[in-house]
Scaffold this active site. Sequence first.
Site, mmCIF file in Angstrom:
data_model
loop_
_atom_site.group_PDB
_atom_site.id
_atom_site.type_symbol
_atom_site.label_atom_id
_atom_site.label_comp_id
_atom_site.label_asym_id
_atom_site.label_seq_id
_atom_site.Cartn_x
_atom_site.Cartn_y
_atom_site.Cartn_z
ATOM 1 C CG HIS A 162 -3.444 -21.694 -7.332
ATOM 2 N ND1 HIS A 162 -3.831 -23.014 -7.427
ATOM 3 C CD2 HIS A 162 -3.542 -21.177 -8.589
ATOM 4 C CE1 HIS A 162 -4.168 -23.278 -8.687
ATOM 5 N NE2 HIS A 162 -3.993 -22.182 -9.406
ATOM 6 C CG HIS A 167 -0.166 -23.835 -11.441
ATOM 7 N ND1 HIS A 167 -0.754 -24.662 -12.364
ATOM 8 C CD2 HIS A 167 -1.125 -22.953 -11.048
ATOM 9 C CE1 HIS A 167 -2.024 -24.300 -12.534
ATOM 10 N NE2 HIS A 167 -2.270 -23.264 -11.731
ATOM 11 C CD GLU A 208 -5.639 -23.994 -12.575
ATOM 12 O OE1 GLU A 208 -5.563 -24.322 -11.379
ATOM 13 O OE2 GLU A 208 -5.009 -23.035 -13.064
ATOM 14 C CB SER A 227 -2.837 -24.638 -4.176
ATOM 15 O OG SER A 227 -4.039 -24.245 -4.803
#
Length: 294
Positions: A162, A167, A208, A227
């Site tokens: 993730h 990110h 997010e 992700s």
Amino acid sequence: MFDEGQCFAPIVEDAHGNVSVQLGSEHPGFADAEYRSRRDRLASLASSWEPGGPCPIADYTAEEDEVWRVVCEALETRHRAYASGVFLEGKEMLHLPVDRVPQLDEVSDLLAPLTGFRYQPAAGLVPLREFYGALADKHFWGTQYIRHHSVPLYTPEPDVLHEVVGHGNTLAHPRYAALYESAGRAARRVESEEALEFVSKVFWFTLEFGVHHEGGELRAYGAGILSSPGEIEEFRGMEIRPLDLIDMGTHDYDITKYQDVLYAGDSFAHVEDVVGAFWDSCDDDSIGKLKETA
Ligand code: TIH
Ligand code: FE2
């Protein structure tokens, strides 16, 4: 990384400095002794990290590299089908390895000429203000463990996949990087915990779990969707609301499941205009006024 405690297994350090990660009985790695000792080892390495120093080397096993490979492969076609064009540009610039887990410092070195963001190793939950505040200095707190091999498609716990695939590909793009920095400055500017929570919820529903329209389709630009090969297949079927600061900043969410309410910008530029401008100017007073009208 993300901001809520519920999903981070508590970390306990005994009198001899041994670190253990308290996985709950519902965790897929609970009964896997090898996975648990790995988690303990990585948490212990991260807790011994000194600010400004190198990230500890995580020495991933062949099995961990295989989880990385399987997820990257599953995400490849899904990113092309469902990811924001700006995310795809970032991914194109970063060139992450797809067959093994990269070290955080290796990813930071790839980011250096692009935006200058650098990872710092997180053993577990980083307090909200520290986590978001660091973004103002282009520092990103990232975990180093990887999800258990039995649950490659979705984990409620933010892991290295993730942090780096979600990110990292965004931190590579100057347009995203500017948004992360704005969020970081906002987190440092606001004083009350209530205002900080509002800032962090706007982050949750944008960087997010944000989506935006593009070429007549809905595309994901949030790292949490990008992700997860499982969640990325489902986000279009969720309740899609218009981008609205007050609604995002006050909506309660459950981090353990696919997000069932998402906020869509008209475009990535629309998100920059609304959310970037909010983080660049917000303070305790302005957030207090927004909350009053909720
Ligand atoms: N659910 C994400 C994944 O499976 O990759 C990880 C997280 C994103 C945000 C919080 S946890
Ligand atoms: Fe995250």
